[in-house]
Design a protein around this motif. Structure first.
Motif, mmCIF file in Angstrom:
data_model
loop_
_atom_site.group_PDB
_atom_site.id
_atom_site.type_symbol
_atom_site.label_atom_id
_atom_site.label_comp_id
_atom_site.label_asym_id
_atom_site.label_seq_id
_atom_site.Cartn_x
_atom_site.Cartn_y
_atom_site.Cartn_z
ATOM 1 N N GLY A 169 139.069 73.387 32.913
ATOM 2 C CA GLY A 169 138.289 74.140 31.941
ATOM 3 C C GLY A 169 138.451 75.641 32.100
ATOM 4 O O GLY A 169 139.237 76.123 32.918
ATOM 5 N N ASP A 251 130.012 74.496 24.178
ATOM 6 C CA ASP A 251 131.065 74.038 23.283
ATOM 7 C C ASP A 251 131.688 72.754 23.840
ATOM 8 O O ASP A 251 131.411 72.330 24.962
ATOM 9 N N ALA A 252 132.522 72.134 23.040
ATOM 10 C CA ALA A 252 133.106 70.843 23.410
ATOM 11 C C ALA A 252 133.944 70.943 24.680
ATOM 12 O O ALA A 252 133.944 70.019 25.510
ATOM 13 N N ASP A 253 134.642 72.056 24.861
ATOM 14 C CA ASP A 253 135.471 72.221 26.062
ATOM 15 C C ASP A 253 134.614 72.213 27.331
ATOM 16 O O ASP A 253 134.965 71.586 28.331
ATOM 17 N N ASP A 254 133.479 72.918 27.290
ATOM 18 C CA ASP A 254 132.617 72.951 28.466
ATOM 19 C C ASP A 254 131.973 71.591 28.716
ATOM 20 O O ASP A 254 131.798 71.180 29.873
ATOM 21 N N ARG A 255 131.634 70.888 27.671
ATOM 22 C CA ARG A 255 131.073 69.548 27.866
ATOM 23 C C ARG A 255 132.111 68.621 28.489
ATOM 24 O O ARG A 255 131.800 67.807 29.370
ATOM 25 N N ASP A 256 133.364 68.753 28.057
ATOM 26 C CA ASP A 256 134.435 67.947 28.661
ATOM 27 C C ASP A 256 134.645 68.326 30.122
ATOM 28 O O ASP A 256 134.907 67.456 30.969
ATOM 29 N N THR A 257 134.544 69.623 30.419
ATOM 30 C CA THR A 257 134.719 70.070 31.798
ATOM 31 C C THR A 257 133.635 69.491 32.700
ATOM 32 O O THR A 257 133.925 69.002 33.808
ATOM 33 N N ALA A 259 131.955 66.771 32.217
ATOM 34 C CA ALA A 259 132.222 65.341 32.358
ATOM 35 C C ALA A 259 133.266 65.085 33.441
ATOM 36 O O ALA A 259 133.130 64.150 34.247
ATOM 37 N N ALA A 260 134.308 65.918 33.482
ATOM 38 C CA ALA A 260 135.350 65.762 34.503
ATOM 39 C C ALA A 260 134.812 66.079 35.898
ATOM 40 O O ALA A 260 135.124 65.397 36.874
ATOM 41 N N ASP A 263 132.510 63.167 37.288
ATOM 42 C CA ASP A 263 133.064 61.808 37.285
ATOM 43 C C ASP A 263 133.566 61.455 38.691
ATOM 44 O O ASP A 263 134.578 61.988 39.141
ATOM 45 N N ASP A 268 138.858 65.718 39.465
ATOM 46 C CA ASP A 268 138.171 67.000 39.539
ATOM 47 C C ASP A 268 136.728 66.866 40.017
ATOM 48 O O ASP A 268 135.936 67.810 39.886
#
Length: 290
Positions: A169, A251-257, A259-260, A263, A268
């Motif tokens: 991210g 934003d969607a990028d931070d939400r994906d980050t 999540a990674a 996990d 990550d």
């Protein structure tokens, strides 16, 4: 069973995170408990309103046990938290320290009839969940014996725990998480029934509540890198909680980050890092009833 309070937060669901925070904060808050208890009369009554998982009252009970004893009254509206607080505080209390649990909420107008008059009234991160914060402080001050002390933990420096760059991210995730949380907080405050502005600081608010000898001081929370297993587990919970509660401001990028990072099966995962830390400060504000 999970329970929502008047601020619409599921506090029972946060029990594990509260337990970890209590453990991590204990070293920094032990001197706070010692300082607040030092000036109390013999066998005082200490009331912890919104006791959560009981971490601060464990410290109060230990300090009372070093003296002639006293009573610790735990107050919380969430049954799971109250039960956990009674368990841990009773385990820490010496035989001369009585531990009492009482279901109750600071916003409840009947609170005064449920708790005894206090020599020390403690409320950590509680007042800001009540619509009229100034009225809440007057309620707490009204529960004091003459000469009693009201101490609240509100504000301070937000906890930081992440490096600026994480390898996934965009850099600077943590400041964006905290900014999103601030936006969530503003909406939470506005949405509480009876919410009114309090456009001044906590020390003035304590004076407005009729208290004297008002002062503020800080407690530094400092767990440097590489951090313990407990710290890593706490950071995973904290980052996930920040994103869950305030995700609509990310934003969607931070939400994906996020999540990674949270996990356990992913490459990550924060729980495997050796560069996490915890650094921040709690602000304590207190005053005495004449």
């Amino acid at each position: 069973m999970s329970a929502h309070t008047h601020d619409d937060i599921d506090w029972a669901d946060r029990l594990a995170q509260l337990r970890m925070a209590d453990t991590l904060d204990a070293e920094a808050l032990a001197p706070v408990a010692r300082r607040l208890v030092a000036g109390l009369p013999e066998r005082p009554v200490v009331v912890d309103v919104g006791c959560g998982a009981g971490g601060m009252s464990v410290l109060f009970a230990r300090e009372l046990g070093r003296r002639d004893g006293g009573t610790v009254v735990l107050v919380d509206a969430t049954p799971a938290l109250l039960a956990e607080a009674r368990r841990v505080v009773s385990a820490a209390a010496a035989g001369s320290v009585e531990v009492v649990g009482q279901s109750g909420d600071l916003a409840d107008p009947e609170l005064a009839g449920r708790v005894p008059a206090a020599d020390l009234m403690w409320a950590s991160g509680v007042v800001h969940h009540v619509g009229d914060q100034q009225a809440a402080l007057r309620t707490l001050a009204g529960l004091l014996r003459p000469g009693g002390v009201l101490a609240i933990a509100e504000g301070g420096l937000e906890m930081r725990c992440l490096p600026w760059e994480l390898g996934v991210g965009r850099p600077g995730l943590e400041p964006r998480l905290l900014a999103a949380r601030a936006a969530w907080f503003a909406r939470m405050r506005a949405g509480i029934s009876g919410s009114v502005a309090m456009p001044y600081g906590w020390t003035r608010a304590l004076r407005e509540a009729g208290l004297e000898d008002v002062e503020s001081f800080g407690a530094l929370i400092d767990h440097p890198m590489p951090g313990s297993d407990l710290l890593r587990e706490y950071v995973v919970h904290r980052v996930g909680w920040l994103a869950e509660s305030a995700g609509e401001w990310l934003d969607a990028d931070d939400r994906d980050t996020v999540a990674a990072l949270t996990d356990p099966e992913g490459p990550d995962f924060l729980g495997r890092r050796d560069d996490l830390f915890l650094f921040g400060a709690k602000a304590i504000h207190c005053g005495r009833l004449r």
